[in-house]
Design an enzyme around this catalytic site. Structure first.
Site, PDB file in Angstrom:
ATOM      1  N   GLU A 133     -13.909  -2.772  -1.595  1.00 51.04           N
ATOM      2  CA  GLU A 133     -14.140  -2.981  -0.162  1.00 51.04           C
ATOM      3  C   GLU A 133     -15.538  -2.537   0.241  1.00 51.04           C
ATOM      4  O   GLU A 133     -15.962  -1.412  -0.041  1.00 51.04           O
ATOM      5  CB  GLU A 133     -13.066  -2.200   0.633  1.00 51.04           C
ATOM      6  CG  GLU A 133     -13.201  -2.384   2.134  1.00 51.04           C
ATOM      7  CD  GLU A 133     -11.981  -1.934   2.928  1.00 51.04           C
ATOM      8  OE1 GLU A 133     -10.943  -1.586   2.321  1.00 51.04           O
ATOM      9  OE2 GLU A 133     -12.060  -1.943   4.172  1.00 51.04           O
ATOM     10  N   ASP A 137       0.828  -1.217   0.000  1.00 56.93           N
ATOM     11  CA  ASP A 137       0.000   0.000   0.000  1.00 56.93           C
ATOM     12  C   ASP A 137       0.855   1.258   0.000  1.00 56.93           C
ATOM     13  O   ASP A 137       1.801   1.377   0.794  1.00 56.93           O
ATOM     14  CB  ASP A 137      -0.869   0.038   1.267  1.00 56.93           C
ATOM     15  CG  ASP A 137      -2.251  -0.540   1.048  1.00 56.93           C
ATOM     16  OD1 ASP A 137      -2.705  -0.607  -0.116  1.00 56.93           O
ATOM     17  OD2 ASP A 137      -2.885  -0.930   2.043  1.00 56.93           O
TER      18      ASP A 137
END
Ligand code: KIV
Length: 272
Positions: free
Chosen positions: A190, A91
Protein backbone atom coordinates in the site's frame (compact mmCIF):
# COMPACT_ATOMS: atom_id res chain seq x y z
CA UNK A 1 -29.98 -36.22 -6.57
CA UNK A 2 -27.89 -34.50 -9.24
CA UNK A 3 -26.25 -31.17 -8.61
CA UNK A 4 -26.30 -28.56 -11.37
CA UNK A 5 -22.92 -28.20 -13.08
CA UNK A 6 -21.41 -24.87 -12.15
CA UNK A 7 -19.94 -22.94 -15.08
CA UNK A 8 -17.53 -20.79 -13.10
CA UNK A 9 -14.21 -21.87 -11.67
CA UNK A 10 -13.65 -20.85 -8.07
CA UNK A 11 -10.57 -18.73 -7.43
CA UNK A 12 -8.15 -20.32 -4.97
CA UNK A 13 -4.84 -19.17 -3.54
CA UNK A 14 -3.19 -21.44 -6.10
CA UNK A 15 -5.07 -19.77 -8.98
CA UNK A 16 -3.51 -16.45 -7.98
CA UNK A 17 0.06 -17.77 -8.29
CA UNK A 18 -0.88 -19.32 -11.64
CA UNK A 19 -2.27 -15.97 -12.77
CA UNK A 20 1.00 -14.28 -11.84
CA UNK A 21 3.06 -16.86 -13.72
CA UNK A 22 1.05 -16.41 -16.90
CA UNK A 23 1.11 -12.61 -16.57
CA UNK A 24 -2.62 -12.19 -15.89
CA UNK A 25 -3.31 -9.29 -13.53
CA UNK A 26 -5.41 -9.96 -10.41
CA UNK A 27 -8.46 -7.81 -9.61
CA UNK A 28 -9.39 -7.28 -5.96
CA UNK A 29 -12.04 -5.10 -4.30
CA UNK A 30 -13.45 -4.77 -0.81
CA UNK A 31 -16.92 -5.82 0.34
CA UNK A 32 -18.45 -5.82 3.78
CA UNK A 33 -21.98 -7.08 3.13
CA UNK A 34 -24.00 -9.69 1.22
CA UNK A 35 -25.50 -7.47 -1.49
CA UNK A 36 -22.23 -5.78 -2.43
CA UNK A 37 -20.40 -9.14 -2.38
CA UNK A 38 -22.96 -10.61 -4.81
CA UNK A 39 -22.40 -7.76 -7.27
CA UNK A 40 -18.60 -7.77 -6.96
CA UNK A 41 -18.44 -11.56 -7.31
CA UNK A 42 -20.92 -11.56 -10.21
CA UNK A 43 -18.77 -8.98 -12.04
CA UNK A 44 -15.85 -11.42 -12.05
CA UNK A 45 -13.56 -9.77 -9.50
CA UNK A 46 -10.95 -12.38 -8.49
CA UNK A 47 -10.50 -11.53 -4.81
CA UNK A 48 -12.89 -9.94 -2.33
CA UNK A 49 -11.25 -8.36 0.69
CA UNK A 50 -13.32 -8.00 3.82
CA UNK A 51 -11.06 -5.16 4.88
CA UNK A 52 -10.84 -3.59 8.28
CA UNK A 53 -11.54 -0.42 6.27
CA UNK A 54 -15.11 -1.40 7.24
CA UNK A 55 -14.20 0.52 10.41
CA UNK A 56 -14.03 3.74 8.33
CA UNK A 57 -16.49 2.99 5.55
CA UNK A 58 -19.27 1.19 7.41
CA UNK A 59 -18.91 2.50 10.96
CA UNK A 60 -17.56 6.01 10.35
CA UNK A 61 -14.48 5.69 12.57
CA UNK A 62 -11.47 7.85 11.78
CA UNK A 63 -9.10 4.86 11.76
CA UNK A 64 -9.24 1.08 11.34
CA UNK A 65 -8.28 0.50 14.98
CA UNK A 66 -11.72 0.29 16.66
CA UNK A 67 -13.22 -2.57 14.61
CA UNK A 68 -13.45 -5.81 16.61
CA UNK A 69 -12.96 -9.45 15.69
CA UNK A 70 -16.70 -10.11 16.22
CA UNK A 71 -17.56 -7.26 13.85
CA UNK A 72 -15.12 -8.55 11.21
CA UNK A 73 -16.69 -11.99 11.49
CA UNK A 74 -20.16 -10.48 11.02
CA UNK A 75 -19.04 -8.64 7.86
CA UNK A 76 -17.12 -11.64 6.52
CA UNK A 77 -19.96 -14.12 7.01
CA UNK A 78 -22.34 -11.75 5.18
CA UNK A 79 -19.86 -11.53 2.29
CA UNK A 80 -19.31 -15.29 2.12
CA UNK A 81 -23.08 -15.86 1.72
CA UNK A 82 -22.98 -13.60 -1.36
CA UNK A 83 -20.17 -15.17 -3.36
CA UNK A 84 -19.80 -18.13 -5.66
CA UNK A 85 -16.46 -17.57 -7.40
CA UNK A 86 -14.21 -15.01 -5.74
CA UNK A 87 -11.57 -15.82 -3.14
CA UNK A 88 -12.51 -14.18 0.18
CA UNK A 89 -9.70 -12.66 2.26
CA UNK A 90 -10.57 -11.37 5.74
CA UNK A 91 -8.49 -8.83 7.67
CA UNK A 92 -7.39 -9.74 11.17
CA UNK A 93 -8.33 -6.55 13.04
CA UNK A 94 -6.02 -4.50 15.24
CA UNK A 95 -5.57 -6.12 18.65
CA UNK A 96 -6.47 -9.63 17.52
CA UNK A 97 -2.95 -10.82 16.60
CA UNK A 98 -0.24 -8.46 17.82
CA UNK A 99 0.24 -9.72 21.37
CA UNK A 100 1.35 -13.31 20.66
CA UNK A 101 1.24 -16.04 18.00
CA UNK A 102 -1.26 -18.16 19.96
CA UNK A 103 -3.72 -15.29 20.08
CA UNK A 104 -3.14 -14.68 16.36
CA UNK A 105 -3.96 -18.31 15.61
CA UNK A 106 -7.08 -18.23 17.81
CA UNK A 107 -8.32 -15.13 15.95
CA UNK A 108 -7.59 -16.64 12.54
CA UNK A 109 -9.40 -19.86 13.48
CA UNK A 110 -12.44 -17.88 14.65
CA UNK A 111 -12.56 -16.08 11.29
CA UNK A 112 -12.31 -19.32 9.31
CA UNK A 113 -14.82 -21.24 11.47
CA UNK A 114 -17.39 -18.54 12.08
CA UNK A 115 -17.37 -16.65 8.77
CA UNK A 116 -16.47 -19.29 6.19
CA UNK A 117 -13.82 -16.96 4.70
CA UNK A 118 -11.04 -18.58 2.68
CA UNK A 119 -7.96 -16.82 4.07
CA UNK A 120 -6.81 -14.02 6.34
CA UNK A 121 -4.69 -10.90 5.90
CA UNK A 122 -2.54 -9.23 8.51
CA UNK A 123 -0.26 -6.20 8.53
CA UNK A 124 3.47 -6.15 9.17
CA UNK A 125 6.80 -7.81 8.45
CA UNK A 126 9.25 -9.55 10.71
CA UNK A 127 7.38 -8.41 13.86
CA UNK A 128 4.54 -10.81 12.96
CA UNK A 129 6.63 -13.63 11.46
CA UNK A 130 5.95 -16.14 14.26
CA UNK A 131 2.20 -15.44 14.16
CA UNK A 132 2.15 -15.97 10.40
CA UNK A 133 3.98 -19.30 10.73
CA UNK A 134 1.59 -20.51 13.42
CA UNK A 135 -1.48 -19.58 11.36
CA UNK A 136 -0.01 -21.23 8.26
CA UNK A 137 0.77 -24.38 10.26
CA UNK A 138 -2.96 -24.67 10.97
CA UNK A 139 -3.61 -24.73 7.20
CA UNK A 140 -4.96 -21.19 6.99
CA UNK A 141 -3.73 -19.20 3.97
CA UNK A 142 -2.19 -15.83 4.87
CA UNK A 143 -1.91 -12.65 2.80
CA UNK A 144 0.69 -10.12 4.01
CA UNK A 145 0.34 -6.33 3.97
CA UNK A 146 3.34 -3.96 3.81
CA UNK A 147 4.00 -0.29 3.05
CA UNK A 148 1.30 1.92 4.51
CA UNK A 149 -0.17 -0.23 7.28
CA UNK A 150 -3.20 1.69 8.62
CA UNK A 151 -3.27 -0.23 11.91
CA UNK A 152 0.07 1.50 12.78
CA UNK A 153 -1.17 4.99 11.89
CA UNK A 154 -0.34 6.43 15.31
CA UNK A 155 3.25 5.19 15.01
CA UNK A 156 3.73 6.96 11.65
CA UNK A 157 1.39 9.89 12.21
CA UNK A 158 0.43 10.36 8.55
CA UNK A 159 -1.04 8.50 5.58
CA UNK A 160 1.76 9.68 3.23
CA UNK A 161 3.70 7.49 0.79
CA UNK A 162 5.92 4.96 2.59
CA UNK A 163 9.44 3.64 1.90
CA UNK A 164 10.70 6.65 -0.04
CA UNK A 165 14.01 6.53 1.85
CA UNK A 166 16.55 3.78 1.21
CA UNK A 167 16.48 2.34 4.75
CA UNK A 168 12.70 1.88 4.82
CA UNK A 169 12.72 0.57 1.23
CA UNK A 170 15.32 -2.05 2.17
CA UNK A 171 13.28 -3.13 5.22
CA UNK A 172 10.21 -3.46 2.99
CA UNK A 173 12.14 -5.64 0.50
CA UNK A 174 13.47 -7.82 3.35
CA UNK A 175 9.99 -8.15 4.86
CA UNK A 176 8.45 -9.06 1.49
CA UNK A 177 11.01 -11.84 1.00
CA UNK A 178 10.43 -13.05 4.55
CA UNK A 179 6.65 -13.18 3.94
CA UNK A 180 7.15 -15.24 0.78
CA UNK A 181 9.59 -17.60 2.52
CA UNK A 182 7.26 -17.97 5.52
CA UNK A 183 4.56 -19.18 3.13
CA UNK A 184 2.20 -16.23 2.51
CA UNK A 185 0.22 -16.70 -0.72
CA UNK A 186 0.24 -12.99 -1.66
CA UNK A 187 1.15 -9.55 -0.37
CA UNK A 188 -0.68 -6.23 -0.47
CA UNK A 189 1.65 -3.26 -0.96
CA UNK A 190 0.00 0.00 0.00
CA UNK A 191 1.14 3.49 -1.02
CA UNK A 192 4.77 2.95 -1.91
CA UNK A 193 6.79 4.26 -4.90
CA UNK A 194 5.91 2.44 -8.13
CA UNK A 195 9.54 1.59 -8.88
CA UNK A 196 10.04 -0.10 -5.51
CA UNK A 197 6.74 -2.00 -5.82
CA UNK A 198 7.72 -3.29 -9.25
CA UNK A 199 11.10 -4.38 -7.93
CA UNK A 200 9.42 -6.31 -5.10
CA UNK A 201 6.87 -7.91 -7.46
CA UNK A 202 9.63 -9.00 -9.85
CA UNK A 203 11.71 -10.48 -7.05
CA UNK A 204 8.90 -12.71 -5.70
CA UNK A 205 7.00 -15.68 -7.11
CA UNK A 206 3.86 -14.92 -5.04
CA UNK A 207 1.55 -12.15 -6.33
CA UNK A 208 1.96 -8.59 -5.12
CA UNK A 209 -1.30 -6.66 -5.15
CA UNK A 210 -0.97 -2.90 -5.06
CA UNK A 211 -3.03 0.02 -3.83
CA UNK A 212 -1.24 3.23 -4.71
CA UNK A 213 1.77 1.13 -5.72
CA UNK A 214 1.77 1.69 -9.49
CA UNK A 215 1.28 -0.53 -12.51
CA UNK A 216 4.30 -2.82 -12.17
CA UNK A 217 2.70 -5.17 -9.61
CA UNK A 218 0.62 -8.31 -10.18
CA UNK A 219 -2.82 -6.93 -9.35
CA UNK A 220 -4.72 -3.98 -7.96
CA UNK A 221 -7.05 -3.47 -5.01
CA UNK A 222 -9.34 -0.55 -4.24
CA UNK A 223 -11.95 0.13 -1.59
CA UNK A 224 -15.23 -0.42 -3.45
CA UNK A 225 -17.04 2.52 -1.86
CA UNK A 226 -14.20 4.80 -3.02
CA UNK A 227 -14.06 3.55 -6.62
CA UNK A 228 -17.85 3.82 -6.86
CA UNK A 229 -17.65 7.46 -5.73
CA UNK A 230 -19.84 6.88 -2.68
CA UNK A 231 -17.22 8.49 -0.46
CA UNK A 232 -16.51 12.11 -1.36
CA UNK A 233 -13.88 13.42 1.02
CA UNK A 234 -11.17 10.83 0.24
CA UNK A 235 -9.24 11.90 -2.88
CA UNK A 236 -5.80 10.26 -3.04
CA UNK A 237 -3.94 10.40 -6.34
CA UNK A 238 -4.14 6.61 -6.81
CA UNK A 239 -7.94 6.47 -6.68
CA UNK A 240 -9.81 6.12 -9.97
CA UNK A 241 -13.54 6.73 -9.57
CA UNK A 242 -15.66 4.61 -11.90
CA UNK A 243 -18.99 6.16 -10.88
CA UNK A 244 -20.26 9.20 -9.01
CA UNK A 245 -22.60 7.25 -6.75
CA UNK A 246 -22.68 10.03 -4.17
CA UNK A 247 -24.34 12.39 -6.63
CA UNK A 248 -26.57 9.69 -8.16
CA UNK A 249 -27.78 8.49 -4.75
CA UNK A 250 -28.32 12.01 -3.42
CA UNK A 251 -30.45 12.82 -6.50
CA UNK A 252 -32.48 9.61 -6.03
CA UNK A 253 -33.08 10.29 -2.32
CA UNK A 254 -34.11 13.89 -3.04
CA UNK A 255 -36.50 12.76 -5.77
CA UNK A 256 -38.00 10.14 -3.43
CA UNK A 257 -38.49 12.71 -0.68
CA UNK A 258 -40.13 15.07 -3.18
CA UNK A 259 -42.42 12.29 -4.48
CA UNK A 260 -43.49 11.31 -0.95
CA UNK A 261 -44.22 14.86 0.12
CA UNK A 262 -46.04 15.74 -3.12
CA UNK A 263 -48.03 12.47 -2.82
CA UNK A 264 -46.81 11.35 -6.24
CA UNK A 265 -45.53 8.13 -4.58
CA UNK A 266 -47.13 5.64 -4.33
CA UNK A 267 -49.39 5.92 -7.38
CA UNK A 268 -52.33 3.63 -8.23
CA UNK A 269 -50.06 0.91 -9.70
CA UNK A 270 -47.81 0.93 -6.66
CA UNK A 271 -50.43 -0.21 -4.15
CA UNK A 272 -52.70 -3.22 -3.44
O1 KIV B 1 -8.84 -2.72 4.80
C1 KIV B 1 -8.65 -2.53 3.58
O2 KIV B 1 -9.55 -2.13 2.83
C2 KIV B 1 -7.32 -2.79 3.05
C3 KIV B 1 -7.03 -2.34 1.65
C4 KIV B 1 -6.85 -0.88 1.60
C5 KIV B 1 -5.90 -3.07 1.06
O3 KIV B 1 -6.49 -3.32 3.73
Amino acid sequence: MSTAKKEYKRITVKSLTEMKSRGEKISMLTAYDYTMAQIVDGAGIDVILVGDSASNVMAGHETTLPITLDQMIYHASSVVRGISRSLVVVDLPFGSYQSDPKEALRSAIRIMKESGGHSIKLEGGKEVKESIKRILNAGIPVMGHLGLTPQSIYKFGTYTVRAKEEEEAQKLKDDALMLERAGCFAIVLEKVPAKLAQEVAESLTIPVIGIGAGAGVDGQVLVTHDMLGMTHEFNPRFLRRYLDMHTAMTQAFRQYSHDVKSQDFPNDEEQY
